[in-house]
Design an enzyme around this catalytic site. Structure first.
Site, PDB file in Angstrom:
ATOM      1  N   GLU A  81       0.828  -1.208   0.000  1.00 25.13           N
ATOM      2  CA  GLU A  81       0.000   0.000   0.000  1.00 25.13           C
ATOM      3  C   GLU A  81       0.865   1.263   0.000  1.00 25.13           C
ATOM      4  O   GLU A  81       0.502   2.266  -0.617  1.00 25.13           O
ATOM      5  CB  GLU A  81      -0.966  -0.006   1.187  1.00 25.13           C
ATOM      6  CG  GLU A  81      -1.949  -1.160   1.202  1.00 25.13           C
ATOM      7  CD  GLU A  81      -2.767  -1.325  -0.075  1.00 25.13           C
ATOM      8  OE1 GLU A  81      -3.006  -0.337  -0.788  1.00 25.13           O
ATOM      9  OE2 GLU A  81      -3.169  -2.469  -0.365  1.00 25.13           O
ATOM     10  N   GLU A 108      -1.610  -2.001  -9.951  1.00 27.60           N
ATOM     11  CA  GLU A 108      -1.423  -3.162  -9.072  1.00 27.60           C
ATOM     12  C   GLU A 108      -0.190  -3.973  -9.468  1.00 27.60           C
ATOM     13  O   GLU A 108       0.561  -4.427  -8.609  1.00 27.60           O
ATOM     14  CB  GLU A 108      -2.667  -4.054  -9.074  1.00 27.60           C
ATOM     15  CG  GLU A 108      -3.887  -3.419  -8.424  1.00 27.60           C
ATOM     16  CD  GLU A 108      -3.720  -3.080  -6.954  1.00 27.60           C
ATOM     17  OE1 GLU A 108      -2.829  -3.644  -6.285  1.00 27.60           O
ATOM     18  OE2 GLU A 108      -4.493  -2.239  -6.468  1.00 27.60           O
TER      19      GLU A 108
END
Length: 199
Positions: free
Chosen positions: A159, A181
């Site tokens: 993150e 991602e």
């Protein structure tokens, strides 16, 4: 305007980079944690008002909580804050140390982190973690000895990596999640290689 109702997990919105000024009036005893820097803004009807400023950024996130504990660390000119419910200090410290290490590694590898603060917050999110500029939400259930031992570190490092890939280097993370991602998962691998070595 994107009027799509957000899903209860994962990325919620997609927006162009903007400058945010957000004023929040909250009852006494409520801790406000948000993207951006906090600026005292006075009071409204005797209720404390807090102002946050952030930008340029692609989102703004606000968490309101009671009885959270705070642990902090400085990385260069950036303050890294970790917030979790009382009683989870050991896991909160792990989240803080991971975020600080990832911030150091990614700032050296790619570009300096663009803000003066990074917050890591344990939340009841259904996703393992969700990224926002200057703030990452981590699933509270990872702050537990019942969760796989490596998982809290992996999610926090991942993150933090989104501060670069989706925030600094933007993409539509709702319709093209493969882009941010995949790059973020790659730099999560780099985090492990740089912090612990090839083994």
């Amino acid at each position: 305007w994107d009027e799509t109702v957000p899903a209860p997990y994962g990325d919620l919105t997609y927006a162009d980079a903007s400058f945010y000024t957000v004023s929040v009036t909250a009852p006494a005893g409520v801790m406000l944690i948000a993207s951006g820097s906090q600026v005292p803004a006075g009071s409204v009807s005797n209720a404390p008002q807090t102002e946050f400023r952030l930008g340029p950024a692609r989102d703004f996130m606000l968490v309101a909580a009671r009885e959270f504990t705070l642990q902090s660390q400085t990385v260069g000119e950036v303050t890294v804050n970790a917030y979790a419910p009382a009683g989870l200090a050991q896991f909160n410290r792990q989240a803080l140390e991971t975020a600080a290490a990832a911030l150091t590694i990614f700032s050296q590898r790619y570009a300096p982190y663009p803000y003066t603060e990074l917050d890591v917050v344990a939340t009841p999110t259904l996703a393992s973690g969700v990224e926002y500029p200057g703030l990452i939400a981590i699933a509270k259930n990872l702050y537990s000895s019942e969760a796989p031992a490596f998982y809290l570190e992996a999610v926090v490092a991942h993150e933090v990596g989104h501060q670069w890939f989706y925030n600094l280097v933007g993409n539509d993370q709702l319709n093209q999640p493969w882009l941010d991602e995949s790059l973020t998962q790659f730099i999560t691998w780099q985090y492990y290689a740089d912090r612990y070595g090839p083994a």
